[in-house]
Write a protein that holds these residues in place. Sequence first.
Motif, PDB file in Angstrom:
ATOM      1  N   GLN A  41       0.839  -1.201   0.000  1.00  0.00           N
ATOM      2  CA  GLN A  41       0.000   0.000   0.000  1.00  0.00           C
ATOM      3  C   GLN A  41       0.876   1.254   0.000  1.00  0.00           C
ATOM      4  OE1 GLN A  41      -3.356  -0.220  -0.211  1.00  0.00           O
ATOM      5  NE2 GLN A  41      -3.587   1.970  -0.330  1.00  0.00           N
ATOM      6  N   ARG A  42       1.907   1.278   0.821  1.00  0.00           N
ATOM      7  CA  ARG A  42       2.828   2.424   0.848  1.00  0.00           C
ATOM      8  C   ARG A  42       3.527   2.602  -0.497  1.00  0.00           C
ATOM      9  NH1 ARG A  42       4.313   0.492   6.339  1.00  0.00           N
ATOM     10  NH2 ARG A  42       3.203   1.878   7.772  1.00  0.00           N
ATOM     11  N   ALA A  43       3.966   1.487  -1.077  1.00  0.00           N
ATOM     12  CA  ALA A  43       4.632   1.552  -2.384  1.00  0.00           C
ATOM     13  C   ALA A  43       3.678   2.093  -3.446  1.00  0.00           C
ATOM     14  CB  ALA A  43       5.154   0.163  -2.773  1.00  0.00           C
ATOM     15  N   TRP A  44       2.420   1.672  -3.391  1.00  0.00           N
ATOM     16  CA  TRP A  44       1.421   2.169  -4.339  1.00  0.00           C
ATOM     17  C   TRP A  44       1.229   3.675  -4.161  1.00  0.00           C
ATOM     18  CZ3 TRP A  44      -3.560   4.100  -3.165  1.00  0.00           C
ATOM     19  CH2 TRP A  44      -4.341   4.366  -4.285  1.00  0.00           C
ATOM     20  N   LEU A  45       1.120   4.135  -2.917  1.00  0.00           N
ATOM     21  CA  LEU A  45       0.968   5.572  -2.669  1.00  0.00           C
ATOM     22  C   LEU A  45       2.170   6.351  -3.211  1.00  0.00           C
ATOM     23  CD1 LEU A  45      -0.569   5.563   0.910  1.00  0.00           C
ATOM     24  CD2 LEU A  45      -1.624   6.551  -1.134  1.00  0.00           C
ATOM     25  N   GLN A  46       3.360   5.814  -3.049  1.00  0.00           N
ATOM     26  CA  GLN A  46       4.555   6.482  -3.579  1.00  0.00           C
ATOM     27  C   GLN A  46       4.522   6.538  -5.100  1.00  0.00           C
ATOM     28  OE1 GLN A  46       7.676   4.266  -1.469  1.00  0.00           O
ATOM     29  NE2 GLN A  46       8.267   6.218  -0.531  1.00  0.00           N
ATOM     30  N   ARG A  47       4.131   5.438  -5.738  1.00  0.00           N
ATOM     31  CA  ARG A  47       4.049   5.425  -7.206  1.00  0.00           C
ATOM     32  C   ARG A  47       3.023   6.436  -7.715  1.00  0.00           C
ATOM     33  NH1 ARG A  47       4.150  -0.042  -6.282  1.00  0.00           N
ATOM     34  NH2 ARG A  47       1.956  -0.303  -6.856  1.00  0.00           N
ATOM     35  N   CYS A  48       1.940   6.598  -6.982  1.00  0.00           N
ATOM     36  CA  CYS A  48       0.880   7.519  -7.403  1.00  0.00           C
ATOM     37  C   CYS A  48       1.368   8.962  -7.456  1.00  0.00           C
ATOM     38  CB  CYS A  48      -0.328   7.417  -6.466  1.00  0.00           C
ATOM     39  SG  CYS A  48      -1.252   5.890  -6.668  1.00  0.00           S
ATOM     40  N   GLU A  49       2.320   9.319  -6.613  1.00  0.00           N
ATOM     41  CA  GLU A  49       2.812  10.695  -6.559  1.00  0.00           C
ATOM     42  C   GLU A  49       3.378  11.167  -7.891  1.00  0.00           C
ATOM     43  OE1 GLU A  49       5.478  11.323  -3.286  1.00  0.00           O
ATOM     44  OE2 GLU A  49       4.041  10.514  -1.842  1.00  0.00           O
ATOM     45  N   GLY A  50       3.967  10.283  -8.664  1.00  0.00           N
ATOM     46  CA  GLY A  50       4.575  10.676  -9.927  1.00  0.00           C
ATOM     47  C   GLY A  50       3.700  10.481 -11.147  1.00  0.00           C
ATOM     48  N   ARG A  51       2.481  10.046 -10.958  1.00  0.00           N
ATOM     49  CA  ARG A  51       1.625   9.759 -12.107  1.00  0.00           C
ATOM     50  C   ARG A  51       0.917  11.020 -12.597  1.00  0.00           C
ATOM     51  NH1 ARG A  51      -1.947   4.555 -10.768  1.00  0.00           N
ATOM     52  NH2 ARG A  51      -2.696   5.053 -12.858  1.00  0.00           N
ATOM     53  N   THR A  52       0.763  11.120 -13.907  1.00  0.00           N
ATOM     54  CA  THR A  52      -0.008  12.214 -14.496  1.00  0.00           C
ATOM     55  C   THR A  52      -1.392  11.746 -14.946  1.00  0.00           C
ATOM     56  OG1 THR A  52       0.936  11.783 -16.683  1.00  0.00           O
ATOM     57  CG2 THR A  52       2.070  13.412 -15.289  1.00  0.00           C
ATOM     58  N   ASP A  53      -1.617  10.437 -14.914  1.00  0.00           N
ATOM     59  CA  ASP A  53      -2.896   9.870 -15.354  1.00  0.00           C
ATOM     60  C   ASP A  53      -3.782   9.474 -14.183  1.00  0.00           C
ATOM     61  OD1 ASP A  53      -1.353   7.724 -14.445  1.00  0.00           O
ATOM     62  OD2 ASP A  53      -2.264   6.329 -15.886  1.00  0.00           O
ATOM     63  N   TYR A  54      -3.423   9.922 -12.968  1.00  0.00           N
ATOM     64  CA  TYR A  54      -4.151   9.497 -11.777  1.00  0.00           C
ATOM     65  C   TYR A  54      -4.054  10.571 -10.699  1.00  0.00           C
ATOM     66  CZ  TYR A  54      -5.625   6.454  -7.927  1.00  0.00           C
ATOM     67  OH  TYR A  54      -6.294   5.901  -6.868  1.00  0.00           O
ATOM     68  N   GLU A  55      -5.191  10.871 -10.065  1.00  0.00           N
ATOM     69  CA  GLU A  55      -5.232  11.754  -8.899  1.00  0.00           C
ATOM     70  C   GLU A  55      -6.147  11.125  -7.876  1.00  0.00           C
ATOM     71  OE1 GLU A  55      -5.906  15.923  -9.311  1.00  0.00           O
ATOM     72  OE2 GLU A  55      -4.790  16.051 -11.199  1.00  0.00           O
ATOM     73  N   HIS A  56      -5.851  11.365  -6.587  1.00  0.00           N
ATOM     74  CA  HIS A  56      -6.710  10.794  -5.557  1.00  0.00           C
ATOM     75  C   HIS A  56      -6.742  11.691  -4.328  1.00  0.00           C
ATOM     76  CE1 HIS A  56      -3.098   8.170  -4.041  1.00  0.00           C
ATOM     77  NE2 HIS A  56      -2.768   9.408  -4.209  1.00  0.00           N
ATOM     78  N   PHE A  57      -7.787  11.456  -3.516  1.00  0.00           N
ATOM     79  CA  PHE A  57      -8.059  12.289  -2.348  1.00  0.00           C
ATOM     80  C   PHE A  57      -8.646  11.442  -1.228  1.00  0.00           C
ATOM     81  CE2 PHE A  57      -8.444  15.009  -6.042  1.00  0.00           C
ATOM     82  CZ  PHE A  57      -7.749  16.145  -5.667  1.00  0.00           C
TER      83      PHE A  57
END
Length: 192
Positions: A41-57
């Motif tokens: 889960q932590r690794a997924w959250l870290q990967r999400c930080e650099g994505r331009t095709d995904y945002e979350h809240f």
Amino acid sequence: MTITFRRPTLEDAELILGWRSQPRINDMMFSDVLPHQIEQQRAWLQRCEGRTDYEHFIILGDGEPVGFLSYADIDRINGCCSCGSYFGTVEGARKFGGHVHAYFMDYLFYVLGMRKNVIQIIDANQRVLKLQRLLGMREVGVLKEHVIKHGVPRDVYVFELLRQEWEGRRWNTQSIADSLRAFGMEEKKCQP
């Protein structure tokens, strides 16, 4: 009652995983997670930080975390993406669930600048299928046996909503400016 949104942090990994691994949520998703997978889960959250095709809240109800919102498959060239959410508790869903749709759509259309929202819902999620129809999402098809959940092929329903359709029936529960403030933004950041 107040609804606001904030970006998740690595400290939210346990909270998000706790929500996401609940059978009532996990069984409605295309992928599976297990309660002990905190490092994933932590690794997924870290990967999400650099994505331009995904945002979350994180969805905050009266200042407390109550749910999760995501915008996936953000295609800035074609102006399409997919919006999805869940609430951590049934109580949170009952209290805040009926009030969040306009916030979600306003962010999608006026901050992300999308022209279309396309969502896919697994057939087991009958409550959300009914809700999408009530919200005015147009059902455009069924992907037969599209996802395997617990060894069983499941159908996936596809819905869409165009920006001009949203503007024609936007709920007046709050202004667009109110929606943007809930995300910590000002109206001037809005996409035409």
